[in-house]
Write an enzyme that holds these catalytic residues in place. Structure first.
Site, mmCIF file in Angstrom:
data_model
loop_
_atom_site.group_PDB
_atom_site.id
_atom_site.type_symbol
_atom_site.label_atom_id
_atom_site.label_comp_id
_atom_site.label_asym_id
_atom_site.label_seq_id
_atom_site.Cartn_x
_atom_site.Cartn_y
_atom_site.Cartn_z
ATOM 1 N N LYS A 1 60.867 44.943 -32.756
ATOM 2 C CA LYS A 1 62.164 43.934 -31.649
ATOM 3 C C LYS A 1 63.729 44.066 -31.274
ATOM 4 O O LYS A 1 64.293 44.497 -32.199
ATOM 5 C CB LYS A 1 62.029 42.329 -31.836
ATOM 6 N N ASP B 1 62.417 39.374 -23.728
ATOM 7 C CA ASP B 1 62.253 38.630 -24.370
ATOM 8 C C ASP B 1 62.799 36.845 -23.372
ATOM 9 O O ASP B 1 63.316 37.662 -22.256
ATOM 10 C CB ASP B 1 62.769 38.450 -25.755
#
Length: 445
Positions: free
Chosen positions: A125, A165
């Site tokens: 991430k 995201d």
């Protein structure tokens, strides 16, 4: 003190102040206790200690110039958490709340989520504390170009594949990909997912997380003799996940009465008009309160927590982490909620999940239920590798099959370890076992 508790204490000590990361690790490790009892060999080789420690953390400065000519400096992150079953895969989040603890929690969750898809992708991430809200296209472009000028050296289609995201949509992915291509001097389509359709993107990617959430919840409801028809649904959020979850539940005959953004929530007892939400959020990029201008019978309320006081059959938290706390969980149970579908990453606190399970509320956990986005990202990588494009229907069918398989594996793992109906534990166990087997095979690395 148990082995799991020892590892958890070590995580808290070595990562001070990273409360979201502590929360994510605690939730997963407690559900893995019966697995570790059955597989003592994991403790002997420090597998759990390695599992909770990222393989690599990259943190960097991102300088850029705003429209007034002033130099701004943000902080960039990429956490490459686990590559046991494939290249690191996970989104980029651009939001002022971003710091290392948030990125680590998201990367840790991503390991299990990616494993559950059945596809060969590891967990990672990234992101920045940059806020794209209120910035011009030119400012966003300059930031993205500066961000990629550092990030490019750490990613690649066989190494680490970022996606979008919160705060990173088609616009941002386009600027990031353009800069990567410029620096590398090659067209490496598979290095980023969530791309535009004209340069290697996949049909159904935008809809995938929201649709996938509903496919998982559909299977969970069916396993307990229920469906969406004529159910009342409340959804938090107004981004991609919330919008397309709303679309799919409406197709299945449910009535969505409320949605929200970070400033407040709207209630439309006649049912949310999704075309209006799409116009406000996807086209005009405005706040959700604009909805009442189009539909005067609807109501707008400041703040977000009040949305969970509304009576509903199914609650779908699709906004951000820790959206539903214990107090909100109690209100939902009191009003008769039957199922929770986690569309965001870790949107319920551990106490809230525990309360739901104790009160026989079905919980579709985020790492299983919102895996549709990353699953379709992996399908995008496949299309890029094969130099072809699948139709919307083909991608959507594959997505549906993947979500059905995720549900079945979560259901089976929960049953095998004596926790039938607990899909939170089932998803953790099913996702973990695949990664653990690969880590055991690779030796102590």
């Amino acid at each position: 003190m148990s082995y799991v508790q020892e590892v958890l204490e070590q995580v808290k000590k070595r990562n001070p102040g990273e409360v979201e990361f502590h929360q994510a690790v605690e939730e997963v490790l407690h559900s893995l206790e019966p697995v570790i009892e059955k597989h003592p060999e994991y403790a002997k080789v420090g597998l759990i200690e390695r599992f909770v420690e990222p393989e690599r953390v990259v943190m960097f400065r991102v300088p850029w110039v705003d429209d007034s000519g002033k130099v701004q400096v943000n902080r960039g992150f990429r956490v490459q958490f686990n590559s046991a079953i494939g290249p690191y895969k996970g989104g980029l989040r651009f939001h002022p709340s971003v710091y290392l603890g948030i990125i680590k929690f998201l990367g840790f969750e991503q390991i299990l989520k990616n494993s559950l898809t059945g596809l060969p992708i590891g967990g990672g991430k990234g992101g920045s504390d940059f806020d794209p809200k209120g910035k011009s296209d030119e400012e966003v472009m300059r930031f993205c170009q500066s961000f990629m000028t550092e990030l490019y050296r750490h990613i690649g289609q066989d190494l680490d594949v970022p996606a979008g995201d919160i705060g990173v949509g088609a616009r941002e992915i386009g600027y990031l990909f353009g800069q990567y291509k410029r620096i590398k001097n090659q067209y490496e389509a598979g290095v980023l997912t969530g791309k535009g359709l004209t340069y290697g993107g996949s049909l159904a990617r935008k809809e995938a997380t929201g649709f996938g959430l509903i496919y998982f919840v559909r299977e969970m409801l069916a396993a307990h003799g229920m469906d969406f028809k004529d159910k009342t649904v409340v959804i938090s959020g107004a981004g991609n996940v919330a919008i397309y979850a709303c679309q799919k539940v409406q197709e299945y005959g449910a009535k969505v009465i409320a949605m929200c953004d970070s400033s407040g929530y709207i209630v439309d007892e006649e049912g949310i008009k999704l075309d209006t939400i799409k116009q406000i959020k996807e086209v005009e990029r405005k706040r959700i309160k604009e909805y009442v201008k189009y539909h005067p019978n609807a109501q707008y309320f400041e703040g977000q927590q009040g949305i969970w006081s509304l009576k509903c059959d199914i609650a779908l938290p699709c906004a951000t982490q820790n959206d539903i706390n214990l107090e909100s969980a109690k209100k939902l149970v009191e009003t008769g909620v039957k199922a929770i579908g986690e569309g965001a990453n870790m949107p319920c606190t551990n106490e809230a999940i525990e309360y739901f399970l104790k009160n026989n509320v079905l919980v579709a956990p985020a790492k299983a239920a919102n895996a549709g986005g990353v699953a379709t990202s992996a399908l995008e990588m496949s299309q890029n590798s094969m130099r072809l494009s699948w139709t919307f229907e083909e991608v959507n069918q594959k997505l549906d099959e993947i979500m059905v398989n995720i549900f079945k594996s979560s259901q089976a793992a929960a049953k095998e370890y004596g926790m039938e109906g607990n899909y939170v534990a089932g998803a953790n166990i099913a996702g973990f076992l695949k990664v653990a087997d690969a880590m055991m095979a690779h030796g102590i690395v």
